[in-house]
Design an enzyme around this catalytic site. Sequence first.
Site: not given
Ligand code: PA5
Length: 384
Positions: A229, A258, A372
Site C-alpha cells: 500500500e 513445500h 471506499k
Molecule cells: O493503511 C491504510 O491506510 C488502510 O489500510 C486503512 O488502515 C484501512 O483502509 C482502514 O481504514 P480506517 O482505519 O480508516 O478504517
Amino acid sequence: LNQWGASLRGRFDHVLVLGIGGSALGAKALLNALKGPAWNERNAARRDGVPTLTVLENVDPVTVHDTLERLEPRRTLVNVISKSGGTAETLAQYLIVRRWLEDAVGDAAREHLVITTDPEKGALRAIARADEITAFDVPPGVGGRYSVLTAVGLVPATLLDMDVVQLLAGAEAAVKAAEAPDFSANAAARYAAWQWQAQASRAANVHVVMPYSDRLKEFAEWYRQLWAESLGKKLDRAGREAHRGPTPVGAVGATDQHSQVQLFIEGPFDKTITFIRVLDTVNLQPIPSRASLGPELAYLPGKTLGALLDAELHATREALRSQGRMSMTLEIDTIDAHHLGELMMFFQIATGYAGVWYDVDPFDQPGVELGKILTFKAMGREGY
Ligand code: PA5
C-alpha cells in the site's frame, strides 16, 4: 494505557477487535508473535486470566456470525478501530456487534466498547462522544499501516497484557539505528536500497519476506500490506503517471518450502527473498530416539526441531544462491516485545526510505480511498 489496562484486568475473557487493513493487521501480528499461534485455544487458566483476542476484519457474514456465536458477550470487550471513523466494513460490524452486546447486557453495552479513532473527525468519534464510550486517539499524521505502535496496536496489546513499554523501546532503538548517516551502519536504509536496486537493475519486482517462525506468520501479512500500500502508486512524487511498486509476498519457512519455494528457486528471475532467522529457538524440542529406528532416520534423534528448522533455512538459502537467486537474512535473537517493536519500526522506516528510491509518496493510499468511495456509492450513501 497501563493504568487503564490494569483497571480492566479480570473483567473480560475475550477481546474482539473490529477493524480492517492497517487497523487490524498490526494487532494480529502482535498476537501471533507475542502470545503464539495457539493462544486462543488455551483455557483461561493456561492464559493466566488474560483474554483471548479475535480480530474481525472482513464482512463475510458467515465469519461474523460464527465469531459472535463463539464469544460470550457478557465477557467480551470490543475495540472498534478506524482511523477515519467511517470505513464501511468496520462500521457495519460495529452496528451488528453493538446490537449483539445490547441484546445480552442492555445499556451496559457501552462499558463493553472501546473506540480507537481520529481525535476530532469521523462517525466513530461522534458515537464515542454521544454515548460516552472510552476512546483513544489515532494520531492524525500516522497512516493506518504505520499505526501499529500507536493506540491502534497498543490498546489490544495492553488488553492482552503485552509489554507495551518494551515494544516502544524496541521501536526507539530502530529509530536511532535508522538515523545513522553512514549508509553501511543503517540497516533500514540498506534494506530499502537493495530491494529497489534489485528491481531497478535486475527486474526483481516481487519481494518475499519469509520468517522461519510460525509466530511471525502474521508479521509477514502485516509487512505485505505495508510494502504494497505504501509503494504501489500511480503517480511519482512530481505528479507524473509512473505506476510504480514491488509486489510483496509473505511466506513461512519451512512450510512454504513445500509450496512456494519451488517457484522461488526455479521460476522467473523476478524475486528477492528476505529470510528472518530467530536465533533462540535453534536448540528447542529434542527429537527422541526409538529402538527400532532404521538407518535412514538415524540422523534425527539427538538433534532438535529448532536445529532442523534452522538447517532448512540454510538449505533454502543455499539452493537459491546456487540458482543465482537473490536473498538476504535478518537475524533476531528472540521474539519478545522489544525485538518485535524494533522489527516493526525497522520495516516501517525501510518503507519510508523505499518511497524515496521508488520516487513515490509512501504515506498516502489514493487507490484504497477510491475503493471506499465506490463502496459508499454502491451502498447508496448520501452525498456519494
Ligand atoms: O493503511 C491504510 O491506510 C488502510 O489500510 C486503512 O488502515 C484501512 O483502509 C482502514 O481504514 P480506517 O482505519 O480508516 O478504517
